[in-house]
Write a protein that holds these residues in place. Structure first.
Motif, mmCIF file in Angstrom:
data_model
loop_
_atom_site.group_PDB
_atom_site.id
_atom_site.type_symbol
_atom_site.label_atom_id
_atom_site.label_comp_id
_atom_site.label_asym_id
_atom_site.label_seq_id
_atom_site.Cartn_x
_atom_site.Cartn_y
_atom_site.Cartn_z
ATOM 1 N N PHE A 184 0.901 -1.179 0.000
ATOM 2 C CA PHE A 184 0.000 0.000 0.000
ATOM 3 C C PHE A 184 0.923 1.208 0.000
ATOM 4 N N ILE A 187 3.547 4.832 4.419
ATOM 5 C CA ILE A 187 3.312 5.913 5.370
ATOM 6 C C ILE A 187 4.633 6.261 6.047
ATOM 7 N N HIS A 198 -2.966 7.676 9.044
ATOM 8 C CA HIS A 198 -2.543 7.224 7.714
ATOM 9 C C HIS A 198 -1.890 8.363 6.934
ATOM 10 N N ASP A 215 4.814 3.059 8.352
ATOM 11 C CA ASP A 215 3.845 1.961 8.197
ATOM 12 C C ASP A 215 3.892 1.556 6.742
ATOM 13 N N ASP A 226 2.622 -6.025 6.493
ATOM 14 C CA ASP A 226 2.103 -4.748 6.994
ATOM 15 C C ASP A 226 2.751 -4.494 8.355
ATOM 16 N N HIS A 290 -6.566 -6.234 11.477
ATOM 17 C CA HIS A 290 -7.347 -6.725 10.338
ATOM 18 C C HIS A 290 -6.665 -7.942 9.746
ATOM 19 N N HIS A 297 -6.179 -5.467 3.448
ATOM 20 C CA HIS A 297 -7.244 -5.541 4.461
ATOM 21 C C HIS A 297 -8.200 -6.661 4.083
ATOM 22 N N GLU A 319 -2.267 -3.734 15.872
ATOM 23 C CA GLU A 319 -1.709 -2.405 15.651
ATOM 24 C C GLU A 319 -2.395 -1.288 16.439
ATOM 25 N N GLU A 333 2.836 -2.067 14.996
ATOM 26 C CA GLU A 333 2.041 -3.070 14.274
ATOM 27 C C GLU A 333 2.891 -4.285 13.926
HETATM 28 N N1 GLY Z 1 -1.565 0.878 6.540
HETATM 29 C C1 GLY Z 1 -2.583 -0.039 6.522
HETATM 30 C C2 GLY Z 1 -2.848 -0.591 7.834
HETATM 31 O O1 GLY Z 1 -1.981 -0.685 8.690
HETATM 32 O O2 GLY Z 1 -3.909 -1.049 8.064
#
Ligand code: GLY
Ligand code: MN
Ligand code: MN
Length: 358
Positions: A184, A187, A198, A215, A226, A290, A297, A319, A333
């Motif tokens: 993704f 971050i 985010h 992240d 993740d 998640h 996700h 997280e 996380e």
């Molecule tokens: N950056 C996506 C998450 O940690 O859910």
């Protein structure tokens, strides 16, 4: 590769009284068939597994989806599908209601009549929640690559560098080490921006004496990792230590207690109660975690709204975070697998507060 997956799907179809299932989601197509091309449709019945694709992909599909009959579809895919359904005597066709737009649905309905289209939700996503041994092996590698990326980026964090430059270096490192891409948008949120849960990397220049929250994850052989870590460059204040330690306590307690048989809600409450106990409940405004897999996700959610029972083979993130507008924020996380009697943590980066020299 995917016979057990097809067997499980056929069992689920039988439970729902479906004689045939039409799969249009790209991720679900790959999950069932192994085919990685960008265009294709899968039809599963009790005794047939068909992958329809176009001229660009027939060769690739035959190589990758060895357990499927590969069919090159006509310019209008539904012409081929209609013929196939007639051949197999199929009158009711399940379709993925979460992956078809309304206009696509109406054109299928028109072009396939008199076949009845039966909306089905989550039939393959439910299978995907429980990872098999091959998937877990790949996910461990994806997690390891995220860990390596975190170690790598620590050498680049200096005053004067921008968040975007750090994110780019991370992306480059992940791809050089086998990732298809990041899982993704990376971050990197520094200083006050770290209060954005985010905060995708911006042009902000790293200054020092502030949090930097990373992240990110790798998309590796079709699976996502993740990972979030928060560090301080320069001198941390008491407040930095205070909120870091609370988030760490919440995360460690969740990791210690999460086990199979628990619901997503119960898991979420473990960490949330710790953070609430210190008076920061309102600053932890997202769920604990998640499901993670082919998509970033997935189900199950570790959330106060989730009654889903955690089951061995599920892969989820843990997280917790605290975000203080105007000051900054912390999230920690990890990715875990639910095992028969507890969990396996597959991300390994240190969680002690890293204080980096300026
Ligand atoms: N950056 C996506 C998450 O940690 O859910
Ligand atoms: Mn994340
Ligand atoms: Mn996450």
């Amino acid at each position: 590769m995917s016979q057990p997956r097809l067997t499980r799907l056929r069992q689920a179809m039988e439970t729902k009284g479906l004689e045939a299932m039409f799969i249009t989601s790209a991720v679900n197509r790959r999950y069932l068939s192994g085919f990685t091309g960008s265009a294709g449709y899968v039809v599963i019945t009790k005794d047939r597994a068909v992958l329809m694709t176009d001229f660009r992909y027939t060769m690739q599909a035959s190589e990758q989806a060895s357990e499927f009959e590969v069919v090159e579809h006509a310019l209008r895919m539904t012409d081929t599908l209609k013929q196939l359904l007639a051949e197999m005597n199929i009158n009711r066709l399940g379709f993925e209601q979460d992956h078809v737009t309304y206009s696509t649905y109406t054109s299928y309905q028109e072009q396939l009549q008199p076949v009845e289209l039966v909306p089905v939700s989550g039939i393959i996503e439910d299978l995907r929640m429980i990872k098999d041994a091959d998937e877990l092996a790949v996910m461990r590698q994806a997690a390891q690559l995220a860990d390596k990326t975190f170690s790598h980026i620590l050498n680049f964090i200096k005053p004067g560098v921008s968040e975007k430059e750090l994110a780019l270096e991370m992306e480059f490192f992940m791809r050089k080490n086998g990732a298809t891409s990041s899982s993704f948008d990376t971050i990197v949120a520094s200083g006050e921006r770290s209060a954005l849960p985010h905060g995708v990397a911006s042009d902000r220049i790293i200054q020092g004496n502030e949090f930097i929250k990373f992240d990110f994850g790798a998309l590796y052989q079709g699976y996502c990792s993740d990972l979030t870590r928060t560090v301080v460059l320069g001198k941390p204040s008491e407040k930095h230590h205070e909120i870091y330690n609370i988030v760490l306590e919440a995360q460690l307690k969740a990791l210690e207690r999460i086990r199979p048989g628990m619901t997503g809600r119960e898991a979420d409450a473990i960490a949330r109660d710790v953070i609430k106990g210190y008076g920061y409940g309102d600053n932890f405004g997202h769920s604990l975690g998640h499901g993670l897999g082919m998509e970033i996700h997935e189900y199950p959610r570790l959330a106060h709204t989730s009654d889903q029972v955690l089951t061995p083979g599920m892969t989820v993130t843990v997280e917790p975070g605290i975000y203080l507008p105007g000051f900054g924020g912390v999230r920690i996380e990890d990715d875990i697998v639910i095992t028969d009697n507890g969990i396996e943590i597959i991300t390994q980066s240190t969680k002690q507060l890293l204080v980096l020299d300026m």
